[in-house]
Design an enzyme around this catalytic site. Structure first.
Site, PDB file in Angstrom:
ATOM      1  N   ARG A  72     -21.753 -17.314  18.025  1.00 26.68           N
ATOM      2  CA  ARG A  72     -21.609 -18.441  17.095  1.00 26.68           C
ATOM      3  C   ARG A  72     -22.641 -18.205  16.002  1.00 26.68           C
ATOM      4  O   ARG A  72     -23.844 -18.385  16.224  1.00 26.68           O
ATOM      5  CB  ARG A  72     -21.856 -19.769  17.815  1.00 26.68           C
ATOM      6  CG  ARG A  72     -21.656 -21.006  16.938  1.00 26.68           C
ATOM      7  CD  ARG A  72     -21.994 -22.254  17.737  1.00 26.68           C
ATOM      8  NE  ARG A  72     -21.863 -23.469  16.957  1.00 26.68           N
ATOM      9  CZ  ARG A  72     -20.777 -24.236  16.920  1.00 26.68           C
ATOM     10  NH1 ARG A  72     -19.714 -23.896  17.614  1.00 26.68           N
ATOM     11  NH2 ARG A  72     -20.748 -25.340  16.205  1.00 26.68           N
ATOM     12  N   HIS A 100     -12.968 -20.735  13.141  1.00 32.33           N
ATOM     13  CA  HIS A 100     -13.341 -21.200  14.483  1.00 32.33           C
ATOM     14  C   HIS A 100     -12.116 -21.020  15.386  1.00 32.33           C
ATOM     15  O   HIS A 100     -11.482 -21.986  15.788  1.00 32.33           O
ATOM     16  CB  HIS A 100     -13.758 -22.668  14.406  1.00 32.33           C
ATOM     17  CG  HIS A 100     -14.548 -23.146  15.578  1.00 32.33           C
ATOM     18  ND1 HIS A 100     -14.766 -22.393  16.712  1.00 32.33           N
ATOM     19  CD2 HIS A 100     -15.186 -24.344  15.797  1.00 32.33           C
ATOM     20  CE1 HIS A 100     -15.485 -23.074  17.567  1.00 32.33           C
ATOM     21  NE2 HIS A 100     -15.763 -24.261  17.029  1.00 32.33           N
ATOM     22  N   GLN A 102     -11.618 -22.922  18.812  1.00 33.32           N
ATOM     23  CA  GLN A 102     -11.268 -24.319  18.611  1.00 33.32           C
ATOM     24  C   GLN A 102      -9.788 -24.458  18.281  1.00 33.32           C
ATOM     25  O   GLN A 102      -9.093 -25.314  18.828  1.00 33.32           O
ATOM     26  CB  GLN A 102     -12.109 -24.910  17.479  1.00 33.32           C
ATOM     27  CG  GLN A 102     -11.820 -26.372  17.175  1.00 33.32           C
ATOM     28  CD  GLN A 102     -12.299 -27.296  18.275  1.00 33.32           C
ATOM     29  OE1 GLN A 102     -13.460 -27.296  18.637  1.00 33.32           O
ATOM     30  NE2 GLN A 102     -11.390 -28.091  18.816  1.00 33.32           N
ATOM     31  N   ASP A 138     -12.232 -33.502   9.979  1.00 34.95           N
ATOM     32  CA  ASP A 138     -13.481 -32.812  10.295  1.00 34.95           C
ATOM     33  C   ASP A 138     -14.556 -33.361   9.350  1.00 34.95           C
ATOM     34  O   ASP A 138     -14.273 -34.164   8.455  1.00 34.95           O
ATOM     35  CB  ASP A 138     -13.285 -31.299  10.109  1.00 34.95           C
ATOM     36  CG  ASP A 138     -14.417 -30.461  10.690  1.00 34.95           C
ATOM     37  OD1 ASP A 138     -15.336 -31.020  11.321  1.00 34.95           O
ATOM     38  OD2 ASP A 138     -14.384 -29.230  10.511  1.00 34.95           O
ATOM     39  N   CYS A 188     -12.473 -32.089  15.887  1.00 33.47           N
ATOM     40  CA  CYS A 188     -13.125 -31.033  16.662  1.00 33.47           C
ATOM     41  C   CYS A 188     -14.484 -31.458  17.192  1.00 33.47           C
ATOM     42  O   CYS A 188     -14.987 -30.861  18.161  1.00 33.47           O
ATOM     43  CB  CYS A 188     -13.268 -29.767  15.816  1.00 33.47           C
ATOM     44  SG  CYS A 188     -14.130 -30.053  14.254  1.00 33.47           S
ATOM     45  N   ARG A 210     -11.596 -27.322  25.476  1.00 34.89           N
ATOM     46  CA  ARG A 210     -12.407 -26.167  25.103  1.00 34.89           C
ATOM     47  C   ARG A 210     -12.839 -25.399  26.355  1.00 34.89           C
ATOM     48  O   ARG A 210     -12.866 -24.168  26.363  1.00 34.89           O
ATOM     49  CB  ARG A 210     -13.646 -26.610  24.300  1.00 34.89           C
ATOM     50  CG  ARG A 210     -13.374 -27.051  22.875  1.00 34.89           C
ATOM     51  CD  ARG A 210     -12.893 -25.896  21.987  1.00 34.89           C
ATOM     52  NE  ARG A 210     -13.835 -24.786  21.984  1.00 34.89           N
ATOM     53  CZ  ARG A 210     -14.946 -24.721  21.269  1.00 34.89           C
ATOM     54  NH1 ARG A 210     -15.281 -25.725  20.474  1.00 34.89           N
ATOM     55  NH2 ARG A 210     -15.713 -23.645  21.306  1.00 34.89           N
TER      56      ARG A 210
END
Length: 337
Positions: A106, A133, A136, A231, A272, A300
């Site tokens: 990440r 991402h 996700q 988001d 998310c 996830r």
């Protein structure tokens, strides 16, 4: 037989059929987990988790997923390793991949994860960059398929992303169009997905069907939506733009009860996380009956299990009991001398 090395950097590196196979595996592992029967597919395997910034869902989901699959996860927190500082990324990738079976990264810049993958001898999984991402997005599609109306084909699903062109928006735009779904990005024109992203998504549409719509008309964008997604309105390094961004998005692009009322009754709300409650979305929506944000967050974990199993399990060496016993005997004899 040697299994070819592949990385999970961008969903565009995979066919829709491959992504759907991974989604099927995620479903199998979720069912096994719920039954308390998660298979230890990665027994004795190790995951190196590189983080350039703190994380909640990515860190926990990967570490718990590796543990449930029988492996071990090592958290390499910000500043703990020489990632591009005092040691170049090539050396870091070469060394870490000699010691672990898979790397999750990440990172702040997309080029960093590309450089890690280019120099790693084990699979590298992109846990987030400034561009995309993909873990996700894969989890989001899995969640949508769980929560869509019974009998509705995947290719009829309509996903509307409300707000800034974030890395999550990029990944969701790509995977939805790869799947032949209908994707709409609604935002002020200055904050809509850039032409390069749109070109990729339109190529996906040409190959898989579905559609891509760019608009600043919120009412039209949510009118037929099955899923409404938002988001954060600003990201790391954009703090100076907060007043300008707030003025551009508020109140028209805030996902609130009034906006949700313009969508079909069956529409589900997704985010998310983390969320700025009261900014891009209200508490009433996040905590309301149409919200599936916590199912989305839980998935996830199951998605990371699926990715780890898919990319790592076929590459692990499996010794026969006889070979294990032979080596154990040699070592025991040596230590006994």
């Amino acid at each position: 037989m040697t299994v070819p090395l592949r990385h999970f950097i961008d969903t565009q590196d995979f066919t829709a059929a491959e992504l759907l196979r991974i989604i099927d595996l995620i479903g199998l592992l979720k069912a096994a987990d719920r039954a308390g029967a998660c298979p230890r597919l990665l027994r004795r395997a190790s995951l190196g988790m590189i983080f350039e910034e703190p994380s909640t869902r990515t860190r926990i989901s990967f570490e718990v997923a590796m543990t449930k699959l029988g492996g071990h996860a090592l958290y390499l927190k910000p500043g703990e390793i020489h990632l591009g500082a005092r040691e170049n990324i090539r050396d870091t990738a070469e060394v870490i991949s000699r010691m672990v079976d898979v790397i999750e990264a990440r990172v702040l810049k997309h080029q960093t994860v590309l450089d890690l993958a280019a120099n790693s001898t084990v699979p590298v999984i992109n846990g987030l960059t400034d561009y995309n991402h993909p873990t996700q997005a894969l989890s989001d599609v899995f969640t949508m398929l769980e929560h869509c109306q019974p009998g509705k084909p995947r290719t009829d699903l309509r996903v509307t992303f409300v707000g800034d062109a974030t890395n999550v928006c990029a990944s969701l735009m790509m995977i939805c169009t790869q799947m032949g779904m209908h994707f709409t990005h609604v935002a002020p024109k200055a904050y809509q997905a850039p032409p390069a992203w749109q070109a990729i998504a339109r190529a996906n549409v040409a190959a898989a069907g579905g559609s891509l719509t760019m608009t600043d008309d919120v009412g039209e964008a949510v009118r037929d939506a099955d899923f409404i997604y938002t988001d954060l309105w600003w990201w790391i390094g954009q703090e100076a733009e907060i007043p300008e961004r707030t003025k551009a998005f508020m109140p028209t692009y805030q996902v609130n009860a009034a906006l949700l009322a313009r969508a079909p009754a069956h529409a589900k709300f997704m985010h998310c996380l983390p969320a700025s409650r009261g900014v891009e979305v209200t508490d009433a929506v996040m905590d309301g009956r149409q919200s599936i944000i916590y199912d989305q967050a839980e998935n996830r974990l199951h998605t990371e299990k699926g990715l780890l199993a898919w990319f790592v399990a076929p590459r692990l060496k499996t010794a026969t009991p006889e070979l294990v016993a032979w080596h154990a005997g040699r070592i025991a004899d040596f230590l006994a001398r």
